[in-house]
Design an enzyme around this catalytic site. Structure first.
Site: not given
Length: 275
Positions: A154-156
């Protein structure tokens, strides 16, 4: 005259970590700070620190996941200040879990803060920049927006979107004649508590960055109107490595320890809070 004398600089996620240091550095260079964060206590502490500088500063408690609140707070800022000269998209959150262990709500929050908030704040402040004939939009993305990492789907993805947002906005501004500058910042892990426990296999090539150093480099990049800032320089190696097929590319990520860098991550308040 200081580099940002009397310029209005708005920073999201300004109550702690990198955002707080950015606020203090811009204030030292004469800027009038408008600090946004969801952390009321942190904002009050920042306001106390900013009182040491002569320029007037204001703080606003705002939840970036609430689009209506973002637009309402932006209207209040424009009513009070007329315009924003430098908009720094700094707020960010991380879950740090494998995809199948990441709650849906956490994924939605990651994109709401790390990606969608870029749109609401830029749409709110860009028209006044254009009317004024000058403006600067700074997007604090991540090295994770250039290369994926395990436990950060999700972050990337949200940071890949942030990098794409900056690039498309830069080209759109050029095509439509907007008098603005954009800067994207892609740092490796920063030691702010947001990524507590992460490790690097080669600290000389890929050091865990000190937030004070990153803040100085970001302010310098804005002052010099640089379009891109990547820290450390070794991260630039990602671009030629992208020409490789997936198998050797993935193998090199293993060699440099990128794929396992989040194995020792300790989620906590730093991960849930802003950068």
């Amino acid at each position: 005259m200081a580099a940002f004398d009397d310029q209005r600089v708005l920073i999201t996620g300004a109550a702690g970590g990198l955002g707080r240091r950015l606020a203090l550095h811009f204030a030292r260079e004469g800027a009038r700070l408008i600090a946004w964060d969801v952390d009321h206590i942190g904002l009050q502490a920042l306001q106390d620190e900013l009182s040491a500088f002569p320029a007037p500063h204001t703080v606003h408690a705002v939840d970036l996941t609430d689009r209506a609140a973002v637009y309402a707070t932006a209207r209040a800022v424009l009513d009070a200040h007329g315009r924003i000269d430098v908009l720094v998209h700094n707020a960010g959150v991380v879950s740090g879990q494998p995809l199948l262990e990441t709650p849906d709500e956490a994924i939605e929050r990651t994109f709401a803060v790390n990606t969608l908030a870029l749109y609401w704040t830029t749409k709110a402040f860009l028209p006044a920049m254009i009317e004024h004939g000058r403006g600067h939009v700074v997007t604090i993305a991540s090295a994770g927006g250039l290369v994926g990492t395990a436990r950060m789907t999700d972050y990337c993805a949200s940071k890949f979107a942030a990098v794409g947002f900056d690039e498309a906005l830069r080209l759109e501004a050029r095509r439509l004649g907007y008098p603005i500058t954009t800067t994207v910042v892609c740092p490796f892990y920063i030691d702010t508590g947001m990524f507590a426990g992460v490790r690097t296999r080669f600290p000389r090539l890929l050091p865990i960055l000190h937030p004070e150093y990153v803040a100085r480099q970001v302010v310098r990049a804005v002052r010099k109107r640089r379009r891109r800032l990547i820290l450390p320089r070794f991260v630039y190696a990602v671009f030629p490595l992208r020409l490789l097929p997936p198998a050797p590319f993935d193998a090199l990520l293993d060699v440099f320890g990128i794929s396992r860098s989040m194995d020792t991550f300790r989620p906590g308040d730093g991960a849930r809070g802003h950068r």
